[in-house]
Write a protein that holds these residues in place. Structure first.
Motif, PDB file in Angstrom:
ATOM      1  N   VAL A   1       8.328  -6.319  -7.688  1.00 44.18           N
ATOM      2  CA  VAL A   1       7.468  -6.646  -8.534  1.00 44.18           C
ATOM      3  C   VAL A   1       7.068  -8.262  -8.683  1.00 44.18           C
ATOM      4  N   LYS A   2       7.838  -9.165  -8.031  1.00 43.99           N
ATOM      5  CA  LYS A   2       7.663 -10.335  -7.991  1.00 43.99           C
ATOM      6  C   LYS A   2       6.624 -10.634  -6.770  1.00 43.99           C
ATOM      7  N   TYR A   3       6.839 -10.108  -5.792  1.00 45.21           N
ATOM      8  CA  TYR A   3       6.110 -10.596  -4.540  1.00 45.21           C
ATOM      9  C   TYR A   3       4.848  -9.680  -4.159  1.00 45.21           C
ATOM     10  N   PHE A   4       4.846  -8.452  -4.622  1.00 41.59           N
ATOM     11  CA  PHE A   4       3.852  -7.569  -4.229  1.00 41.59           C
ATOM     12  C   PHE A   4       2.569  -7.413  -5.171  1.00 41.59           C
ATOM     13  N   GLU A   5       1.305  -7.460  -4.899  1.00 35.51           N
ATOM     14  CA  GLU A   5       0.312  -7.085  -5.736  1.00 35.51           C
ATOM     15  C   GLU A   5       0.259  -5.671  -6.061  1.00 35.51           C
ATOM     16  N   MET A   6       0.468  -4.720  -5.128  1.00 35.17           N
ATOM     17  CA  MET A   6       0.506  -3.249  -5.349  1.00 35.17           C
ATOM     18  C   MET A   6       1.715  -2.506  -4.803  1.00 35.17           C
ATOM     19  N   ILE A   7       2.113  -1.708  -5.549  1.00 38.56           N
ATOM     20  CA  ILE A   7       3.167  -0.776  -5.143  1.00 38.56           C
ATOM     21  C   ILE A   7       2.720   0.663  -4.706  1.00 38.56           C
ATOM     22  N   HIS A   8       2.569   1.076  -3.599  1.00 37.79           N
ATOM     23  CA  HIS A   8       2.191   2.435  -3.365  1.00 37.79           C
ATOM     24  C   HIS A   8       2.937   3.709  -3.323  1.00 37.79           C
ATOM     25  N   SER A   9       4.289   3.540  -3.706  1.00 30.93           N
ATOM     26  CA  SER A   9       5.317   4.733  -3.460  1.00 30.93           C
ATOM     27  C   SER A   9       6.125   4.832  -4.841  1.00 30.93           C
ATOM     28  N   ILE A  10       5.437   4.648  -6.064  1.00 24.34           N
ATOM     29  CA  ILE A  10       5.959   5.268  -7.416  1.00 24.34           C
ATOM     30  C   ILE A  10       6.200   6.808  -7.181  1.00 24.34           C
ATOM     31  N   ASP A  11       7.401   7.086  -7.411  1.00 23.91           N
ATOM     32  CA  ASP A  11       7.344   8.492  -7.363  1.00 23.91           C
ATOM     33  C   ASP A  11       8.609   9.081  -8.315  1.00 23.91           C
ATOM     34  N   ARG A  12       9.291   8.394  -8.891  1.00 26.07           N
ATOM     35  CA  ARG A  12      10.235   8.997 -10.001  1.00 26.07           C
ATOM     36  C   ARG A  12      10.404   8.212 -11.489  1.00 26.07           C
ATOM     37  N   GLU A  13      10.832   8.841 -12.395  1.00 25.30           N
ATOM     38  CA  GLU A  13      10.770   8.330 -13.822  1.00 25.30           C
ATOM     39  C   GLU A  13      11.874   7.090 -13.667  1.00 25.30           C
ATOM     40  N   GLU A  14      12.978   7.159 -12.810  1.00 20.59           N
ATOM     41  CA  GLU A  14      14.003   6.190 -12.765  1.00 20.59           C
ATOM     42  C   GLU A  14      13.199   4.766 -12.224  1.00 20.59           C
TER      43      GLU A  14
END
Length: 227
Positions: A91-104
């Protein structure tokens, strides 16, 4: 061939794929998948005009981001699977995260982004039935999307997938088509606009563009074989 020569060839192929499908070239982001590539090669791609780079591993990505922090116009995306214990760095370093895949994972991203007062942009990764890969199964996609909509610090901009590998890129087309359909279903069901489809890699990106990809993740065709 050099990165510059590879980049020129990829650009030509992207342009032709856009023309075949009646799209504008600016609708497609060339994301250089720079996993294992040295900073020198990333800079070669940068000087060819590439501004989007995707890293698979958080720690490796951070080292490159720090090394290239003076290049303010580089957009860094995390394209690999993300463990919850690495979320605060992602979250600190990346503009976008492509791999969101679970509630946890969603909960952890929300917590960390909230602390940093950041709206974290992301894509939901969809898994088309391969147990060895990350991603939410398509039958659970709507539930996960609905869950994310309850969060204040995560903005989902679309979907991502790594379909099964086929020698013939045409065999991958149904998976790209399916991902586009899933995105359109979410837009319709939840009355939202999801601008991105991250799909297509070195061997099949032209087919992905024809099926609506807005981000193509290209590593080998740009940089050569991984080191």
């Amino acid at each position: 061939m050099s990165v510059k020569e590879n980049c020129q060839k990829i650009e030509e192929r992207i342009l032709k794929a856009c023309q075949r499908s009646g799209r504008k070239r600016e609708e497609v982001v060339l994301l250089a998948a720079s996993k294992t590539q040295p900073v020198e090669k990333i800079l070669q791609a940068y000087y060819c005009g590439i501004r989007y780079f995707g890293e698979n591993r958080v720690q490796e990505g951070i080292e490159k981001i720090e090394a290239l922090k003076d290049y303010k116009d580089i957009h860094w995306h995390l394209i690999g699977g993300l463990q919850t214990n690495k979320v605060k760095y992602a979250v600190k370093y990346f503009e976008m995260i492509h791999s969101i895949d679970r509630e946890e994972l969603v909960d952890e991203i929300e917590k960390r982004a909230s602390k940093m007062n950041k709206i974290q942009e992301g894509l939901i990764e969809v898994n088309f039935g391969e147990e060895s890969k990350y991603g939410v199964k398509e039958e659970n996609l709507k539930k996960l999307f609905e869950y994310i909509l309850t969060k204040e610090h995560i903005k989902i901009l679309g979907l991502m997938a790594i379909p099964p590998y086929f020698e013939n890129p045409e065999d991958v087309r149904p998976f790209f088509r399916k991902l586009r359909q899933l995105k359109e279903d979410l837009e319709k069901d939840f009355n939202v606009k999801l601008p991105h489809l991250s799909m297509g890699m070195s061997h099949d990106f032209e087919v992905a563009i024809e099926e609506g990809a807005t981000i193509v993740r290209i590593g080998t065709a740009l940089f050569g074989e991984r080191i």
